[in-house]
Design a protein around this motif. Structure first.
Motif, PDB file in Angstrom:
ATOM      1  N   ASP A   4       0.808  -1.218   0.000  1.00  0.00           N
ATOM      2  CA  ASP A   4       0.000   0.000   0.000  1.00  0.00           C
ATOM      3  C   ASP A   4       0.838   1.263   0.000  1.00  0.00           C
ATOM      4  O   ASP A   4       0.297   2.367  -0.009  1.00  0.00           O
ATOM      5  CB  ASP A   4      -0.953   0.006   1.194  1.00  0.00           C
ATOM      6  N   ARG A   5       2.143   1.130   0.023  1.00  0.00           N
ATOM      7  CA  ARG A   5       3.017   2.310  -0.016  1.00  0.00           C
ATOM      8  C   ARG A   5       3.298   2.649  -1.477  1.00  0.00           C
ATOM      9  O   ARG A   5       4.255   2.163  -2.072  1.00  0.00           O
ATOM     10  CB  ARG A   5       4.312   2.048   0.751  1.00  0.00           C
ATOM     11  N   ILE A  38       1.449  11.279   5.983  1.00  0.00           N
ATOM     12  CA  ILE A  38       1.894  10.506   4.822  1.00  0.00           C
ATOM     13  C   ILE A  38       2.491   9.153   5.195  1.00  0.00           C
ATOM     14  O   ILE A  38       2.874   8.381   4.316  1.00  0.00           O
ATOM     15  CB  ILE A  38       2.935  11.295   3.985  1.00  0.00           C
ATOM     16  N   LYS A  39       2.582   8.862   6.476  1.00  0.00           N
ATOM     17  CA  LYS A  39       3.353   7.693   6.907  1.00  0.00           C
ATOM     18  C   LYS A  39       2.753   6.367   6.461  1.00  0.00           C
ATOM     19  O   LYS A  39       3.468   5.371   6.350  1.00  0.00           O
ATOM     20  CB  LYS A  39       3.537   7.709   8.419  1.00  0.00           C
ATOM     21  N   GLU A  40       1.450   6.343   6.172  1.00  0.00           N
ATOM     22  CA  GLU A  40       0.823   5.077   5.788  1.00  0.00           C
ATOM     23  C   GLU A  40       1.024   4.744   4.318  1.00  0.00           C
ATOM     24  O   GLU A  40       1.034   3.570   3.951  1.00  0.00           O
ATOM     25  CB  GLU A  40      -0.680   5.117   6.100  1.00  0.00           C
ATOM     26  N   ASP A  41       1.144   5.773   3.454  1.00  0.00           N
ATOM     27  CA  ASP A  41       1.214   5.476   2.015  1.00  0.00           C
ATOM     28  C   ASP A  41       2.528   5.902   1.367  1.00  0.00           C
ATOM     29  O   ASP A  41       2.706   5.731   0.165  1.00  0.00           O
ATOM     30  CB  ASP A  41       0.038   6.110   1.273  1.00  0.00           C
ATOM     31  N   ALA A  42       3.467   6.461   2.146  1.00  0.00           N
ATOM     32  CA  ALA A  42       4.723   6.951   1.566  1.00  0.00           C
ATOM     33  C   ALA A  42       5.690   5.796   1.301  1.00  0.00           C
ATOM     34  O   ALA A  42       6.011   5.012   2.195  1.00  0.00           O
ATOM     35  CB  ALA A  42       5.370   7.967   2.498  1.00  0.00           C
ATOM     36  N   GLY A  80       9.781   1.923   7.257  1.00  0.00           N
ATOM     37  CA  GLY A  80      10.140   1.460   5.920  1.00  0.00           C
ATOM     38  C   GLY A  80      10.105   2.518   4.841  1.00  0.00           C
ATOM     39  O   GLY A  80      10.269   2.199   3.651  1.00  0.00           O
ATOM     40  N   VAL A  81       9.886   3.779   5.224  1.00  0.00           N
ATOM     41  CA  VAL A  81       9.899   4.855   4.238  1.00  0.00           C
ATOM     42  C   VAL A  81      11.348   5.187   3.889  1.00  0.00           C
ATOM     43  O   VAL A  81      12.172   5.407   4.780  1.00  0.00           O
ATOM     44  CB  VAL A  81       9.191   6.116   4.780  1.00  0.00           C
ATOM     45  N   GLU A  82      11.653   5.220   2.615  1.00  0.00           N
ATOM     46  CA  GLU A  82      13.001   5.553   2.157  1.00  0.00           C
ATOM     47  C   GLU A  82      13.200   7.061   2.252  1.00  0.00           C
ATOM     48  O   GLU A  82      12.429   7.832   1.680  1.00  0.00           O
ATOM     49  CB  GLU A  82      13.164   5.077   0.716  1.00  0.00           C
ATOM     50  N   TRP A 242       3.684  12.268  -5.847  1.00  0.00           N
ATOM     51  CA  TRP A 242       3.738  11.465  -7.063  1.00  0.00           C
ATOM     52  C   TRP A 242       3.215  10.064  -6.751  1.00  0.00           C
ATOM     53  O   TRP A 242       3.719   9.397  -5.846  1.00  0.00           O
ATOM     54  CB  TRP A 242       5.170  11.388  -7.586  1.00  0.00           C
ATOM     55  N   ASP A 243       2.203   9.618  -7.501  1.00  0.00           N
ATOM     56  CA  ASP A 243       1.621   8.293  -7.258  1.00  0.00           C
ATOM     57  C   ASP A 243       1.817   7.337  -8.426  1.00  0.00           C
ATOM     58  O   ASP A 243       1.205   6.262  -8.468  1.00  0.00           O
ATOM     59  CB  ASP A 243       0.131   8.414  -6.924  1.00  0.00           C
ATOM     60  N   GLY A 244       2.656   7.735  -9.376  1.00  0.00           N
ATOM     61  CA  GLY A 244       2.888   6.894 -10.549  1.00  0.00           C
ATOM     62  C   GLY A 244       2.057   7.298 -11.748  1.00  0.00           C
ATOM     63  O   GLY A 244       2.377   6.939 -12.888  1.00  0.00           O
TER      64      GLY A 244
END
Length: 255
Positions: A4-5, A38-42, A80-82, A242-244
């Protein structure tokens, strides 16, 4: 990386610790609230320079303060966020402290990177050679390793007040300029001029993203390329997402 990230975020120019902020703690708290959002989807966070108004690392000493921001940055990394940190012209003396503490990638120059299927050119914005000669000379001195070692040989009791005073003076005069002068137009905005010139040899770049200029700008350069300047966390509280599929310049909780 969790499935989900799926989003990548870009911010710049919070100038944390600046004495010219009317409410510096509130600026930091607002930035931390955004980071929490943003921590849930970053998937990754790119901090494009000048997150601190002043930063210099000695072997065993770093500037005090910024506890909430640093704690949240560590939390994002642990989730796990880079984390990517670009040095700016105010926090260029960033060495390995945050790299060791959070696993962040420290970038000292512009980079080109593929993110979710598109090619990005990223930087703070002071690195390109479309700046005044005096600015480029001063930047070269500040980034010189010998000069940095000489500066580090002086006790922080002396170096920190001098550097913070210079930073305060520099940004205080600059704030008036940024409040009255915005986008300079395609023929005068040096980051636009740089990007257009760079595209001639590198037409595969889909997006250029910079900070430094303290303006919000989203400009089409060609049919396949855009330039964004990310604003700041001093007056705009802005970021790029940016989501792709969609690259969007947004503002967070603007009152």
């Amino acid at each position: 990386m969790a499935a989900d990230r799926k989003k990548i975020y870009f911010i710049s120019d919070a100038h944390l610790g600046a004495r010219y902020h009317q409410e510096p703690l509130e600026i930091e708290k607002k930035l931390v609230r955004w980071m929490d959002s943003i921590k849930e989807d970053a998937q990754a966070l790119y901090i494009l320079g000048d997150i601190f108004d002043f930063w210099f690392e000695y072997k065993h000493v770093v500037p005090k303060g910024h506890i909430r921001f640093l704690g949240k940055l560590a939390e994002l990394a642990d989730r796990g966020v880079e984390i990517h940190l670009f040095i700016g012209n105010h926090d260029m003396w960033m060495f390995d402290y945050l790299e060791k503490e959070t696993g962040a990638f420290i970038h000292r120059d512009t980079i080109t990177v593929d993110l979710l299927g598109k090619r990005f050119f990223l930087g703070h914005g002071d690195e390109v050679n479309f700046r005044k000669r005096s600015f480029r000379l001063l930047r070269a001195v500040f980034r010189n390793r010998w000069c940095q070692r000489m500066y580090a040989s002086v006790h922080p009791w002396w170096t920190f007040p001098v550097a913070m005073g210079w930073s305060h003076s520099s940004r205080k005069s600059g704030l008036k300029k940024y409040e009255t002068v915005e986008y300079q137009g395609e023929d005068n905005e040096y980051l636009v001029l740089f990007a257009k010139e760079y595209l001639k040899e590198h037409p595969d770049i889909n997006f250029f993203i910079f900070g430094h200029r303290h303006i919000m700008l989203d400009l089409m350069l060609s049919r396949t390329s855009r330039l964004l300047i990310s604003g700041d966390w001093m007056q705009y509280f802005s970021y790029v997402e940016w989501d792709g599929n969609n690259l969007t310049l947004k503002q967070f909780e603007v009152d």
